[in-house]
Design a protein around this motif. Sequence first.
Motif, mmCIF file in Angstrom:
data_model
loop_
_atom_site.group_PDB
_atom_site.id
_atom_site.type_symbol
_atom_site.label_atom_id
_atom_site.label_comp_id
_atom_site.label_asym_id
_atom_site.label_seq_id
_atom_site.Cartn_x
_atom_site.Cartn_y
_atom_site.Cartn_z
ATOM 1 N N GLU A 119 0.844 -1.190 0.000
ATOM 2 C CA GLU A 119 0.000 0.000 0.000
ATOM 3 C C GLU A 119 0.883 1.245 0.000
ATOM 4 O OE1 GLU A 119 -3.763 1.881 2.546
ATOM 5 O OE2 GLU A 119 -3.186 -0.217 2.756
ATOM 6 N N TYR A 120 0.475 2.236 -0.783
ATOM 7 C CA TYR A 120 1.217 3.482 -0.925
ATOM 8 C C TYR A 120 0.303 4.616 -0.484
ATOM 9 C CZ TYR A 120 4.288 0.386 -3.444
ATOM 10 O OH TYR A 120 5.111 -0.660 -3.768
ATOM 11 N N MET A 121 0.669 5.262 0.624
ATOM 12 C CA MET A 121 -0.223 6.213 1.277
ATOM 13 C C MET A 121 0.325 7.629 1.213
ATOM 14 S SD MET A 121 -1.739 6.172 5.190
ATOM 15 C CE MET A 121 -2.750 4.722 4.842
ATOM 16 N N GLN A 122 -0.614 8.588 1.080
ATOM 17 C CA GLN A 122 -0.282 10.010 1.171
ATOM 18 C C GLN A 122 -1.162 10.649 2.240
ATOM 19 O OE1 GLN A 122 -0.043 9.680 -3.421
ATOM 20 N NE2 GLN A 122 0.293 11.843 -2.956
ATOM 21 N N THR A 123 -0.560 11.527 3.031
ATOM 22 C CA THR A 123 -1.261 12.148 4.143
ATOM 23 C C THR A 123 -1.045 13.659 4.126
ATOM 24 O OG1 THR A 123 0.635 11.911 5.650
ATOM 25 C CG2 THR A 123 -0.962 10.103 5.602
ATOM 26 N N ILE A 124 -1.998 14.378 4.727
ATOM 27 C CA ILE A 124 -1.835 15.807 4.988
ATOM 28 C C ILE A 124 -2.229 16.044 6.437
ATOM 29 C CG2 ILE A 124 -2.490 18.158 4.371
ATOM 30 C CD1 ILE A 124 -3.294 17.136 1.628
ATOM 31 N N LYS A 125 -1.302 16.554 7.238
ATOM 32 C CA LYS A 125 -1.555 16.917 8.622
ATOM 33 C C LYS A 125 -1.712 18.431 8.706
ATOM 34 C CE LYS A 125 -0.799 12.632 10.049
ATOM 35 N NZ LYS A 125 -1.890 11.777 10.554
ATOM 36 N N VAL A 126 -2.715 18.873 9.486
ATOM 37 C CA VAL A 126 -3.005 20.297 9.600
ATOM 38 C C VAL A 126 -3.033 20.696 11.071
ATOM 39 C CG1 VAL A 126 -4.271 20.403 7.425
ATOM 40 C CG2 VAL A 126 -5.493 19.845 9.536
ATOM 41 N N PRO A 127 -2.809 21.985 11.366
ATOM 42 C CA PRO A 127 -2.868 22.457 12.754
ATOM 43 C C PRO A 127 -4.306 22.487 13.275
ATOM 44 C CG PRO A 127 -2.493 24.287 11.269
ATOM 45 C CD PRO A 127 -2.411 23.043 10.429
ATOM 46 N N PRO A 128 -4.502 22.669 14.600
ATOM 47 C CA PRO A 128 -5.859 22.659 15.175
ATOM 48 C C PRO A 128 -6.791 23.719 14.611
ATOM 49 C CG PRO A 128 -4.206 22.410 16.904
ATOM 50 C CD PRO A 128 -3.458 22.729 15.649
ATOM 51 N N SER A 129 -6.260 24.785 14.037
ATOM 52 C CA SER A 129 -7.112 25.843 13.485
ATOM 53 C C SER A 129 -7.783 25.431 12.183
ATOM 54 C CB SER A 129 -6.280 27.114 13.240
ATOM 55 O OG SER A 129 -5.254 26.867 12.296
ATOM 56 N N VAL A 130 -7.386 24.308 11.607
ATOM 57 C CA VAL A 130 -7.925 23.836 10.328
ATOM 58 C C VAL A 130 -8.761 22.585 10.566
ATOM 59 C CG1 VAL A 130 -7.355 23.038 8.005
ATOM 60 C CG2 VAL A 130 -5.953 24.797 9.099
ATOM 61 N N ILE A 131 -9.941 22.534 9.953
ATOM 62 C CA ILE A 131 -10.866 21.416 10.117
ATOM 63 C C ILE A 131 -10.862 20.564 8.852
ATOM 64 C CG2 ILE A 131 -13.275 20.759 10.528
ATOM 65 C CD1 ILE A 131 -13.627 23.576 11.775
ATOM 66 N N THR A 231 1.489 19.741 6.600
ATOM 67 C CA THR A 231 2.557 18.746 6.533
ATOM 68 C C THR A 231 2.124 17.613 5.610
ATOM 69 O OG1 THR A 231 3.327 19.266 8.770
ATOM 70 C CG2 THR A 231 4.018 17.161 7.838
ATOM 71 N N PHE A 232 2.798 17.514 4.473
ATOM 72 C CA PHE A 232 2.510 16.480 3.488
ATOM 73 C C PHE A 232 3.429 15.285 3.739
ATOM 74 C CE2 PHE A 232 1.063 20.379 1.651
ATOM 75 C CZ PHE A 232 -0.019 20.048 0.841
ATOM 76 N N GLY A 233 2.854 14.094 3.740
ATOM 77 C CA GLY A 233 3.636 12.890 3.955
ATOM 78 C C GLY A 233 3.292 11.817 2.942
ATOM 79 N N ALA A 234 4.238 10.925 2.701
ATOM 80 C CA ALA A 234 4.015 9.790 1.804
ATOM 81 C C ALA A 234 4.786 8.596 2.349
ATOM 82 C CB ALA A 234 4.474 10.115 0.383
ATOM 83 N N SER A 235 4.220 7.412 2.180
ATOM 84 C CA SER A 235 4.863 6.214 2.728
ATOM 85 C C SER A 235 4.481 4.996 1.900
ATOM 86 C CB SER A 235 4.451 5.991 4.188
ATOM 87 O OG SER A 235 3.054 5.787 4.298
ATOM 88 N N ALA A 236 5.248 3.938 2.102
ATOM 89 C CA ALA A 236 4.977 2.636 1.501
ATOM 90 C C ALA A 236 4.962 1.616 2.625
ATOM 91 C CB ALA A 236 6.051 2.281 0.471
ATOM 92 N N GLY A 237 3.959 0.754 2.625
ATOM 93 C CA GLY A 237 3.857 -0.218 3.711
ATOM 94 C C GLY A 237 2.841 -1.290 3.395
ATOM 95 N N GLN A 238 2.372 -1.959 4.445
ATOM 96 C CA GLN A 238 1.408 -3.041 4.280
ATOM 97 C C GLN A 238 0.281 -2.897 5.298
ATOM 98 O OE1 GLN A 238 4.582 -6.142 4.518
ATOM 99 N NE2 GLN A 238 3.569 -7.002 2.721
ATOM 100 N N ARG A 239 -0.867 -3.470 4.956
ATOM 101 C CA ARG A 239 -2.048 -3.422 5.819
ATOM 102 C C ARG A 239 -2.407 -4.845 6.232
ATOM 103 N NH1 ARG A 239 -6.038 0.446 6.720
ATOM 104 N NH2 ARG A 239 -5.045 1.784 5.138
ATOM 105 N N ARG A 240 -2.436 -5.067 7.552
ATOM 106 C CA ARG A 240 -2.844 -6.357 8.107
ATOM 107 C C ARG A 240 -3.941 -6.116 9.119
ATOM 108 N NH1 ARG A 240 2.787 -6.704 7.654
ATOM 109 N NH2 ARG A 240 3.555 -8.490 6.447
ATOM 110 N N ASP A 241 -5.043 -6.870 8.991
ATOM 111 C CA ASP A 241 -6.194 -6.709 9.888
ATOM 112 C C ASP A 241 -6.640 -5.244 9.924
ATOM 113 O OD1 ASP A 241 -6.118 -9.437 10.558
ATOM 114 O OD2 ASP A 241 -4.608 -9.056 12.109
ATOM 115 N N ASP A 242 -6.611 -4.612 8.761
ATOM 116 C CA ASP A 242 -7.023 -3.225 8.555
ATOM 117 C C ASP A 242 -6.160 -2.221 9.329
ATOM 118 O OD1 ASP A 242 -8.623 -1.548 7.025
ATOM 119 O OD2 ASP A 242 -9.966 -1.141 8.707
#
Length: 263
Positions: A119-131, A231-242
């Motif tokens: 699985e290849y995932m991309q994430t965006i983390k935002v500060p508390p002021s952003v919903i 904060t933009f992030g990207a990773s490669a990994g695996q999913r087991r039991d969701d």
Amino acid sequence: MSTDRVQREEASPQEQEISLLVDKPPRDYENHLTPPAGTLSSRSIETITVFDNKDITEVTSGQTVTRANLTWRPEVYKYATNARPDEPDFEKRGGEIYIILVHGGIARARGTSSAIGYEYMQTIKVPPSVIPVKQYPASGSGSQSGDNWSYRIGFKQSMSMFNNGGNSMFDFVASYVEDFVRIKAQQRGAETNDGIYFSVSLDPFIYTGEWPVIGLSIFKCLDTNFPITFTFGASAGQRRDDIYTPDASISKDVDIDFDFTVS
């Protein structure tokens, strides 16, 4: 159209056996996210390069192993709604700032196979002021046909915005539609407490190939304290039991600004 929504040239039979074919061009595509000229937010549109041909690597047994390669260029749309953002009582007047990201780019797997799929995932983390409001397409929204999965992004929202130097209000209907197919893969996506994520999960034993980065993310904030660091992030990994476990990851902070000038 967002970057890299193109089909790869036809692969050789041998390459087809080991490669994840790139998605077909969208069957349905409409982008009506840009307000008319003269709108207060019409200048607050940009394309940012988060990663440009960036390797995602990990060190295994003293050797650096490349798990994936990523180019990620979101189109960023920013809207001031319900109240003028230069007013001191912006939040009390019901003012909101919407930030919409249309994701584009290209991702490439680099020779990793698994009986359960990578699985290849991309994430965006935002500060508390952003919903975090919504991530399209959502997990579980795809329709399966054989080894392939079809997805649809369908966003539409009416926003009270400003023109005529910020002195007049009008309703702008922002909308975005895109159909696409993941070949021998599924896409996930969801909002989290501090951002969003979206990912592509390859079928078991698919270990190399490339695919377009596709998705739409919606955020909002109630104040005008810009710039805001995403904060933009990207990773490669695996999913087991969701449960997804990354093997290798990268991240980058990007400041999102807004031009509040009323002219």
